[in-house]
Design a protein around this motif. Structure first.
Motif, mmCIF file in Angstrom:
data_model
loop_
_atom_site.group_PDB
_atom_site.id
_atom_site.type_symbol
_atom_site.label_atom_id
_atom_site.label_comp_id
_atom_site.label_asym_id
_atom_site.label_seq_id
_atom_site.Cartn_x
_atom_site.Cartn_y
_atom_site.Cartn_z
ATOM 1 N N UNK A 152 0.677 -0.395 -0.277
ATOM 2 C CA UNK A 152 -0.130 -0.154 0.331
ATOM 3 C C UNK A 152 1.207 0.741 0.239
ATOM 4 N N UNK A 153 1.519 1.448 -1.213
ATOM 5 C CA UNK A 153 2.724 1.889 -0.875
ATOM 6 C C UNK A 153 1.774 3.653 -0.921
ATOM 7 N N UNK A 154 0.654 3.741 -2.058
ATOM 8 C CA UNK A 154 0.022 5.167 -2.048
ATOM 9 C C UNK A 154 -0.316 5.568 -1.135
ATOM 10 N N UNK A 155 0.347 5.419 0.800
ATOM 11 C CA UNK A 155 -0.783 5.707 1.357
ATOM 12 C C UNK A 155 0.600 5.829 2.462
ATOM 13 N N UNK A 156 2.171 5.859 1.863
ATOM 14 C CA UNK A 156 3.134 6.185 2.875
ATOM 15 C C UNK A 156 2.891 8.277 2.793
ATOM 16 N N UNK A 157 3.631 8.394 3.582
ATOM 17 C CA UNK A 157 3.459 10.151 3.718
ATOM 18 C C UNK A 157 4.797 10.625 3.085
ATOM 19 N N UNK A 158 4.292 11.769 2.777
ATOM 20 C CA UNK A 158 5.290 12.054 1.603
ATOM 21 C C UNK A 158 5.417 13.773 2.146
ATOM 22 N N UNK A 159 4.240 14.273 2.799
ATOM 23 C CA UNK A 159 3.874 15.698 3.259
ATOM 24 C C UNK A 159 3.236 16.021 4.926
ATOM 25 N N UNK A 160 3.483 15.544 6.025
ATOM 26 C CA UNK A 160 2.944 15.715 6.819
ATOM 27 C C UNK A 160 2.204 16.526 7.386
ATOM 28 N N UNK A 161 0.756 16.463 7.520
ATOM 29 C CA UNK A 161 -0.507 17.742 8.182
ATOM 30 C C UNK A 161 -0.479 17.472 6.194
ATOM 31 N N UNK A 162 -0.351 16.592 5.441
ATOM 32 C CA UNK A 162 -0.599 17.734 3.769
ATOM 33 C C UNK A 162 -2.101 17.650 3.842
ATOM 34 N N UNK A 163 -2.069 17.626 2.098
ATOM 35 C CA UNK A 163 -3.130 17.163 1.354
ATOM 36 C C UNK A 163 -4.482 16.437 2.372
ATOM 37 N N UNK A 164 -5.288 16.111 1.988
ATOM 38 C CA UNK A 164 -6.234 15.019 2.189
ATOM 39 C C UNK A 164 -6.337 14.401 1.099
ATOM 40 N N UNK A 165 -6.159 12.295 1.641
ATOM 41 C CA UNK A 165 -6.203 11.971 0.823
ATOM 42 C C UNK A 165 -7.247 11.102 0.675
ATOM 43 N N UNK A 166 -8.396 10.294 -0.255
ATOM 44 C CA UNK A 166 -8.968 9.437 0.023
ATOM 45 C C UNK A 166 -9.399 8.678 1.242
ATOM 46 N N UNK A 167 -8.816 8.020 1.663
ATOM 47 C CA UNK A 167 -8.051 7.324 2.693
ATOM 48 C C UNK A 167 -8.455 7.696 3.919
#
Length: 445
Positions: free
Chosen positions: A266-281
């Motif tokens: 589930x690589x797409x849900x690793x974090x690249x920006x703490x507190x960043x954009x809201x994801x679909x998850x």
């Protein structure tokens, strides 16, 4: 009674059949002499097993090659028309069902858009079953020749066990272990599409008694690219799916790495920006929230209205090609995010190859790949990065469907060419072995 762990004559025979079938499938056509040198089996075993496979119609003669001073050597290959496979891709906007022969030639396909119910599980199951009925009817395919229906889904697939056996075909359909295909006991946890423990396998079983195999779509993409595409020949690799969402299939020493609950990748849900954009998850700062097709189109904000994600990405790409500063900046940023996330894969898994696939990855890949490679080099540790090549997938946007079809194919090759039992025999959970001839299977009334 056979001692635990001791192989019977039947086990040895099945193993020899599986070995030869796999070699002929992936490396054929080959002569009997070549099979002997590649597999290490004796000349007698090669002769006996190929004789059985020929008698069963699973392999066929396909010409000859000259030998050194002797008679020409007959070439053998897997008989493409002997059996059929079905692959299903539950995508973001549609459900695609495709029927293949054993040579992976697509014989028919059904593309059914999701309506305003979206990923409602009952709606998705209806579309899969309707597509299955369509491709079988259009081709006049005898359901008894179908080895199984592989389904690639968004989310985590929990393997299902019923009683002492497993509903569907696979290891436990023979009564021996976890059902890695999911089968009719498959439960799907798809947070981004609102699926919470959806019993998709049971829902499909209500409409068909063909063998069922369910797995994550990124994993089916990975299997397809490793077997037939850009990953072929690698022992350690990561195949990344870049579409509306983002996922990955991790290959460790030639085998797919699943983790404790089949959620690895589930690589797409690793974090690249703490507190960043809201994801679909529901979380913030996920990679998918920055580089998924849905996120890119939304962030650009200039896509043609009502055109969908593919049209939006195409417009974004065209705008960047025309020099639009906002489009150029967005794609450059996406390349850096992807490169940094790939650097994490390099540092964590030390793969020899990373393959970028999925419809969005293939659409944007030629534009983004130089930036992705540069960012991966900047962010990864130098030594493992030097050992890793980053390439685009070669199987096209239908790779998830092809990969889904490899799920029943893999089971067939492992079994040495056994045809599946009827689902009703599996459904009672007896765990009995598949010992008889295959009975017809198909759609339920």
């Amino acid at each position: 009674m056979t001692a635990r762990g001791k192989k019977t004559v039947r086990d040895l025979r099945r193993g020899s059949r599986s070995t030869l079938l796999r070699r002929l499938y992936f490396d054929g056509p080959l002569s009997r002499q070549e099979l002997g040198s590649i597999t290490g089996l004796s000349g007698g075993s090669i002769s006996n097993v190929t004789g059985e496979l020929l008698a069963d119609g699973l392999i066929e003669e396909c010409g000859s090659v000259e030998s050194d001073g002797g008679r020409p050597r007959i070439l053998l290959r897997v008989a493409a028309g002997r059996a059929h496979l079905v692959g299903v891709d539950v995508g973001e906007t549609q459900v695609r069902v495709a029927l293949f022969d054993l040579a992976r030639t697509e014989l028919a396909a059904s593309d059914r858009p999701l309506d305003d119910r979206g990923h409602d599980a009952g709606h998705v199951a209806e579309l899969i079953l309707a597509g299955l009925a369509e491709v079988l009817e259009r081709t006049g395919t005898d359901p008894g020749t179908v080895l199984g229906v592989g389904v690639g889904v968004p989310g985590i697939v929990e393997q299902g066990v019923v009683g002492q056996g497993v509903v569907g075909r696979g290891a436990v359909a023979r009564g021996t272990g976890p059902d890695l295909g999911g089968g009719a006991g498959a439960v799907v946890h798809g947070q981004t599409v609102g699926w919470d423990a959806v019993p998709l396998g049971r829902m499909l079983r209500a409409g068909t008694d063909l063998p069922l195999f369910v797995d994550n779509g990124a994993k089916t993409l990975g299997q397809a690219e490793m077997w037939f595409g850009a990953g072929r020949g690698a022992r350690h690799a990561v195949v990344a799916l870049f579409g509306s969402g983002v996922g990955a299939c991790v290959i460790a020493d030639g085998a797919r790495f699943r983790g404790a609950a089949s959620s690895a990748g589930e690589w797409g849900h690793t974090k690249v920006h703490v507190g960043g954009r809201r994801c679909r998850c529901g979380a913030r700062g996920c990679l998918e929230a920055y580089v998924g097709a849905e996120a890119l189109v939304a962030r650009w904000g200039a896509a043609p209205p009502g055109g969908g994600e593919k049209a939006g990405l195409a417009a974004l790409l065209a705008a960047a090609g025309a020099g639009d500063p906002a489009a150029v900046a967005l794609l450059d940023e996406a390349a850096e995010y992807l490169g940094a996330a790939i650097a994490d894969l390099v540092n964590l898994f030390n793969p020899e190859r990373i393959v970028i696939g999925g419809w969005a990855g293939l659409l944007l890949g030629p534009r983004l790949l130089p930036g992705i490679r540069a960012a991966a080099t900047e962010y990864a540790l130098r030594f493992p990065r030097e050992q890793t090549e980053i390439v685009l997938g070669t199987l096209g946007p239908a790779a998830v469907t092809v990969g889904a079809a490899t799920l029943p194919l893999s089971d067939f090759l492992d079994s040495g060419g056994e045809f599946p039992r009827r689902a009703e025999a599996d459904a009672v959970g007896t765990g009995a072995g598949a010992t008889g001839a295959a009975a017809p299977a198909g759609l339920r009334a």
